[in-house]
Design a protein around this motif. Structure first.
Motif, PDB file in Angstrom:
ATOM      1  N   GLU A   4       1.072  -1.003   0.165  1.00  0.00           N
ATOM      2  CA  GLU A   4      -0.197  -0.419  -0.356  1.00  0.00           C
ATOM      3  C   GLU A   4       0.876   1.008   0.416  1.00  0.00           C
ATOM      4  O   GLU A   4       2.302   1.413   0.646  1.00  0.00           O
ATOM      5  CB  GLU A   4      -0.909  -0.577   1.615  1.00  0.00           C
ATOM      6  N   GLN A   5       0.590   2.340  -0.777  1.00  0.00           N
ATOM      7  CA  GLN A   5       1.301   3.105  -1.073  1.00  0.00           C
ATOM      8  C   GLN A   5       0.777   4.847  -1.451  1.00  0.00           C
ATOM      9  O   GLN A   5      -0.055   4.701  -2.787  1.00  0.00           O
ATOM     10  CB  GLN A   5       2.502   3.124  -2.208  1.00  0.00           C
ATOM     11  N   GLU A   6       0.763   5.769  -0.306  1.00  0.00           N
ATOM     12  CA  GLU A   6      -0.040   6.563  -0.113  1.00  0.00           C
ATOM     13  C   GLU A   6       1.111   8.084  -1.888  1.00  0.00           C
ATOM     14  O   GLU A   6       2.321   7.317  -1.343  1.00  0.00           O
ATOM     15  CB  GLU A   6      -0.842   7.423   0.245  1.00  0.00           C
ATOM     16  N   GLY A  26      -3.987   9.713  -5.774  1.00  0.00           N
ATOM     17  CA  GLY A  26      -4.924   8.215  -4.776  1.00  0.00           C
ATOM     18  C   GLY A  26      -3.272   7.569  -3.796  1.00  0.00           C
ATOM     19  O   GLY A  26      -2.195   7.557  -3.983  1.00  0.00           O
ATOM     20  N   ILE A  27      -4.286   6.033  -3.309  1.00  0.00           N
ATOM     21  CA  ILE A  27      -3.481   4.824  -3.012  1.00  0.00           C
ATOM     22  C   ILE A  27      -3.098   3.465  -3.952  1.00  0.00           C
ATOM     23  O   ILE A  27      -4.605   3.654  -4.315  1.00  0.00           O
ATOM     24  CB  ILE A  27      -4.285   4.459  -1.697  1.00  0.00           C
ATOM     25  N   LEU A  28      -2.540   3.113  -3.830  1.00  0.00           N
ATOM     26  CA  LEU A  28      -1.823   2.379  -4.974  1.00  0.00           C
ATOM     27  C   LEU A  28      -2.399   1.171  -3.325  1.00  0.00           C
ATOM     28  O   LEU A  28      -1.178   1.182  -2.807  1.00  0.00           O
ATOM     29  CB  LEU A  28      -0.543   2.388  -6.171  1.00  0.00           C
ATOM     30  N   ARG A  29      -2.812  -0.295  -3.687  1.00  0.00           N
ATOM     31  CA  ARG A  29      -2.561  -1.435  -3.046  1.00  0.00           C
ATOM     32  C   ARG A  29      -2.533  -2.227  -4.192  1.00  0.00           C
ATOM     33  O   ARG A  29      -3.047  -2.382  -5.345  1.00  0.00           O
ATOM     34  CB  ARG A  29      -3.883  -1.580  -3.009  1.00  0.00           C
ATOM     35  N   LYS A  33      -6.107 -12.257  -3.002  1.00  0.00           N
ATOM     36  CA  LYS A  33      -7.137 -13.314  -3.006  1.00  0.00           C
ATOM     37  C   LYS A  33      -6.528 -14.523  -2.651  1.00  0.00           C
ATOM     38  O   LYS A  33      -5.243 -14.553  -3.209  1.00  0.00           O
ATOM     39  CB  LYS A  33      -7.889 -12.759  -3.876  1.00  0.00           C
ATOM     40  N   GLU A  34      -7.589 -15.428  -2.613  1.00  0.00           N
ATOM     41  CA  GLU A  34      -7.457 -16.675  -2.441  1.00  0.00           C
ATOM     42  C   GLU A  34      -6.947 -17.301  -4.198  1.00  0.00           C
ATOM     43  O   GLU A  34      -5.976 -18.336  -3.737  1.00  0.00           O
ATOM     44  CB  GLU A  34      -8.929 -17.473  -2.948  1.00  0.00           C
ATOM     45  N   ASN A  35      -6.971 -16.458  -5.083  1.00  0.00           N
ATOM     46  CA  ASN A  35      -6.560 -17.582  -6.040  1.00  0.00           C
ATOM     47  C   ASN A  35      -5.979 -16.352  -7.258  1.00  0.00           C
ATOM     48  O   ASN A  35      -4.969 -16.559  -8.201  1.00  0.00           O
ATOM     49  CB  ASN A  35      -7.710 -17.775  -6.835  1.00  0.00           C
ATOM     50  N   GLU A  36      -5.782 -14.992  -7.054  1.00  0.00           N
ATOM     51  CA  GLU A  36      -5.009 -14.156  -7.917  1.00  0.00           C
ATOM     52  C   GLU A  36      -4.643 -13.007  -6.781  1.00  0.00           C
ATOM     53  O   GLU A  36      -5.225 -12.823  -5.677  1.00  0.00           O
ATOM     54  CB  GLU A  36      -6.230 -13.931  -8.689  1.00  0.00           C
ATOM     55  N   VAL A  37      -4.012 -11.992  -7.794  1.00  0.00           N
ATOM     56  CA  VAL A  37      -2.926 -10.479  -7.336  1.00  0.00           C
ATOM     57  C   VAL A  37      -3.502  -9.472  -8.030  1.00  0.00           C
ATOM     58  O   VAL A  37      -3.648  -9.895  -8.854  1.00  0.00           O
ATOM     59  CB  VAL A  37      -1.492 -10.822  -6.847  1.00  0.00           C
ATOM     60  N   VAL A  38      -4.589  -8.818  -7.074  1.00  0.00           N
ATOM     61  CA  VAL A  38      -5.026  -7.601  -8.142  1.00  0.00           C
ATOM     62  C   VAL A  38      -4.389  -6.286  -7.711  1.00  0.00           C
ATOM     63  O   VAL A  38      -3.455  -6.425  -6.027  1.00  0.00           O
ATOM     64  CB  VAL A  38      -6.822  -7.456  -7.181  1.00  0.00           C
ATOM     65  N   VAL A  39      -3.888  -5.733  -8.369  1.00  0.00           N
ATOM     66  CA  VAL A  39      -3.389  -4.038  -8.218  1.00  0.00           C
ATOM     67  C   VAL A  39      -4.519  -3.321  -8.325  1.00  0.00           C
ATOM     68  O   VAL A  39      -5.571  -3.265  -9.625  1.00  0.00           O
ATOM     69  CB  VAL A  39      -1.872  -3.600  -9.310  1.00  0.00           C
ATOM     70  N   ASP A  40      -4.253  -1.711  -7.671  1.00  0.00           N
ATOM     71  CA  ASP A  40      -5.711  -1.220  -7.112  1.00  0.00           C
ATOM     72  C   ASP A  40      -4.888   0.026  -7.131  1.00  0.00           C
ATOM     73  O   ASP A  40      -4.601   0.055  -6.133  1.00  0.00           O
ATOM     74  CB  ASP A  40      -7.041  -1.862  -6.131  1.00  0.00           C
ATOM     75  N   TRP A  41      -5.439   1.230  -8.412  1.00  0.00           N
ATOM     76  CA  TRP A  41      -5.359   2.018  -7.309  1.00  0.00           C
ATOM     77  C   TRP A  41      -6.883   2.668  -7.763  1.00  0.00           C
ATOM     78  O   TRP A  41      -7.747   3.547  -8.653  1.00  0.00           O
ATOM     79  CB  TRP A  41      -4.570   3.369  -8.963  1.00  0.00           C
ATOM     80  N   ARG A  42      -6.487   4.222  -6.906  1.00  0.00           N
ATOM     81  CA  ARG A  42      -8.036   4.665  -7.180  1.00  0.00           C
ATOM     82  C   ARG A  42      -7.551   5.794  -6.285  1.00  0.00           C
ATOM     83  O   ARG A  42      -6.604   5.846  -5.110  1.00  0.00           O
ATOM     84  CB  ARG A  42      -9.026   3.708  -5.881  1.00  0.00           C
ATOM     85  N   PRO A  43      -8.761   7.228  -6.110  1.00  0.00           N
ATOM     86  CA  PRO A  43      -8.473   8.520  -5.554  1.00  0.00           C
ATOM     87  C   PRO A  43      -8.675   7.590  -3.832  1.00  0.00           C
ATOM     88  O   PRO A  43      -9.460   7.361  -3.946  1.00  0.00           O
ATOM     89  CB  PRO A  43      -9.413   8.848  -6.302  1.00  0.00           C
ATOM     90  N   LEU A  44      -7.823   9.454  -3.494  1.00  0.00           N
ATOM     91  CA  LEU A  44      -7.621   9.458  -1.937  1.00  0.00           C
ATOM     92  C   LEU A  44      -9.153   9.177  -1.536  1.00  0.00           C
ATOM     93  O   LEU A  44      -9.569   8.550  -0.941  1.00  0.00           O
ATOM     94  CB  LEU A  44      -7.056   9.986  -1.684  1.00  0.00           C
TER      95      LEU A  44
END
Length: 658
Positions: A4-6, A26-29, A33-44
């Motif tokens: 996690e990185q702001e 935004g925050i990048l996370r 998950k159980e079967n996959e890895v997700v990259v998620d960026w969203r505004p703060l």
């Protein structure tokens, strides 16, 4: 959340840094998950609304809005079947359709910043581009497999290298040979991804992800997810319950590039449909080869006197179990057919030394070393998972702390050292299990498995080239055998024979009982009566089920369910007879298409209309295939199907390899 990185910004106005409105914080996370890895960026200040996700195209000034399609909205959540089980859970990631905007529209909308949010699975990531060191804020650009480039993420607080290190725990990143700034994602070779690709349907806006355990879902209990798959693949509109066959062909070609199976009547196939193969001949089988028969065909030094003759006997009846431990080493190519007993003993000694040197390589890796070797960790993890569920009802592998399981594990780990590029792919344990059961010896089982994998290697490669080729070849054979049945399958969106995938991938291992598989495999390993006999076995099974499928008007869902439920219900001797009859039928055809001749390995000269013909109305005898086939069957089965005595070795007709 594993990262996690702001302070990760999108610069929305293409470098106009004096305009603070153009900087979207935004925050990048990275979310595991159980079967996959997700990259998620969203505004703060936003909770992500996945129905509005924005991506920048190749031209950084263009903007594309992605909106969720109505079909997907109705296929999620509450509409899941009541029998939905956690073990078979499937994740439907949000999928989108393009909607173009003029430049700058994104910042003009209310809550415009929310439209920049995005998330993606690492399985969809193709590459990462970095800026050069010392060139202002560090930034990364993610490029997905469909060549969509996401907006550049600028790390105002630094720490982009920490993200790369995090991602490297889940995917292999290699520097591009053409641009040192670009890191290419090397796709993990796993059967789960092969099956994920098989049912992926980007052209219809749907990305189905097998969740939890794709290996078990696909290899073991496929029928449990059938209704959910079909509900997702089909539109809720009754008028659109079946897509045109041509579109289904396009879909499969997109998901498995290079797979071309005709779904429509074309001139080339019109010719095939008019060919009369004649009536299938009656075929019977003999008793398994006995220890006495085997010994009689061996000289004083332990050499096989007549290899072709012994192969014919095995093809017609298989082997008694006491012979398998020795004979399988010849059939699989571990022992040369022309070797003496002494030569084989010396070979085993050399191979034993070689095996334990490779085994020592992974045995001597310390925990600290393994922490820095992600591929070895992944191989070990997959092997341990699969070993614990491979043939556990068989006495050889049942119970806890079973020595058979330990050997299964050790052989598969050593194979990773033997072929580290391929390593371990889910499904290999199915191929090794019967071999180890028969050999009861770690070293012999390993080298027999190596020989078997030499045959099966392409099935497990990342590009699935072996599977593509076999599905195409099976389509050709089935169309020649029964074009009407092929047309029916096509009318039910099933013409691409996806339900045979498991049969071909692990050579029917999950379709027959354990003892029947021993018989089936040893027959196939004789490489008689033609090339690709396993494809004729597929044809035999499908032809046996044709009447029920057509009479009961089975559709896409019912065909999948019916074929899956054949597992452990197929009579191996009946199917072997039927497949042999089909081979004779095709070999006796004087107008055999060139493509089919090549698939079966029949010389061109044997399928020309000028060949000698017999008087039988259905199938004209052709000089090459008939003599080839008679040399296989005559020593065992008489023309009327009764058993003949085996001829003297010296009189046995030699078999010319196809």
């Amino acid at each position: 959340v594993v990262y996690e990185q702001e302070g990760v910004f999108i610069h929305s106005s293409c470098g106009k840094n004096d305009d603070q409105d153009s900087l979207i914080a935004g925050i990048l996370r990275v979310i595991e998950k159980e079967n996959e890895v997700v990259v998620d960026w969203r505004p703060l200040d936003e909770t992500l609304d996945t129905s509005n996700i924005l991506c920048a195209g190749k031209d950084s000034s263009s903007v594309v809005e992605w909106t969720q399609t109505p079909k997907e909205k109705c296929s999620r959540g509450a509409d899941r079947p009541s029998s939905y089980e956690a073990e078979w859970d499937m994740v439907t990631t949000v999928s989108f359709k393009k909607k173009h905007h003029s430049n700058g529209d994104a910042t003009a909308h209310a809550n415009g910043e929310s439209r920049w949010s995005f998330l993606f699975s690492l399985t969809d990531l193709k590459s990462i581009k970095q800026n050069k060191e010392g060139m202002g804020w560090s930034y990364l650009v993610f490029c997905l497999k469909d060549d969509v480039k996401l907006p550049a993420l600028h790390f105002h607080h630094g720490d982009s290298k920490a993200l790369i290190k995090c991602l490297e725990k889940h995917v292999v990143l290699n520097e591009s040979p053409h641009d040192e700034r670009v890191l290419l994602v090397k796709t993990q070779k796993s059967l789960s991804q092969s099956f994920e690709n098989l049912f992926d349907e980007p052209s219809y806006g749907l990305l189905q992800k097998w969740k939890k355990d794709p290996y078990i879902v696909t290899m073991g209990k496929f029928s449990k997810v059938t209704n959910y798959i079909v509900g997702s693949l089909r539109s809720s509109d009754p008028s659109n319950q079946r897509r045109p066959p041509s579109e289904m062909a396009d879909f499969l070609n997109d998901t498995i590039p290079g797979l071309k199976i005709n779904q429509q009547e074309e001139p080339g196939f019109e010719v095939i449909t008019r060919i009369d193969l004649g009536k299938q001949p009656e075929v019977s089988r003999r008793e398994p080869v006995s220890a006495e028969e085997w010994a009689k065909n061996m000289d004083s030094e332990g050499r096989i006197l007549d290899v072709d003759y012994i192969k014919r006997l095995i093809f017609k009846g298989g082997l008694c179990h006491t012979l398998r431990k020795e004979a399988w080493k010849f059939l699989l190519g571990y022992f040369p057919w022309n070797s003496s007993k002494e030569e084989r003993a010396n070979l085993q000694k050399r191979k034993t030394d070689e095996y334990f040197r490779m085994k020592l390589q992974w045995k001597s890796v310390s925990e600290e070393q393994e922490k820095r070797n992600s591929r070895l960790r992944d191989y070990r993890s997959l092997i341990e998972k699969d070993v614990n569920r491979t043939d556990r009802t068989n006495k050889f592998y049942e119970g806890e702390d079973n020595p058979g399981l330990i050997l299964l594990h050790d052989i598969l780990m050593t194979y990773c050292m033997y072929d580290f590029d391929l390593g371990y792919v889910q499904g290999m344990s199915d191929l090794l299990s019967p071999v180890l059961y028969v050999m009861e010896n770690e070293v012999d089982a390993f080298w027999c498995f190596v020989s078997y994998m030499d045959q099966m290697h392409q099935n497990f490669e990342e590009q699935m080239q072996g599977m593509k080729t076999q599905l195409i070849q099976l389509s050709h054979l089935l169309r020649l055998l029964d074009s009407g049945f092929c047309s029916y399958l096509e009318s039910q969106d099933s013409g691409y024979l996806y339900f045979c995938f498991r049969w071909l991938l692990i050579r029917f291992k999950r379709e027959f009982s354990f003892q029947d598989i021993l018989r089936l495999w040893e027959v196939m390993w004789t490489e008689l009566p033609c090339q690709n006999f396993h494809l004729l076995l597929c044809c035999a099974i499908l032809e046996s089920e044709k009447q029920q499928i057509m009479d009961k008007h089975y559709g896409f869902n019912e065909i999948l369910k019916h074929i899956n439920e054949l597992s452990m219900k197929i009579d191996v001797e009946y199917i072997l007879c039927k497949a042999e009859a089909i081979s004779m039928q095709m070999m006796n055809c004087k107008e055999l298409p060139q493509t089919v001749s090549e698939i079966l390995g029949i010389e061109n000269s044997s399928v020309t209309p000028d060949s000698d013909t017999g008087e039988d109305e259905g199938g004209a005898e052709l000089s090459c295939p008939t003599s080839l086939y008679q040399s296989i069957s005559t020593p065992v089965i008489a023309a009327n199907g009764t058993r003949d005595g085996a001829p003297e070795v010296a009189e046995t007709q030699s078999l010319t390899p196809a």
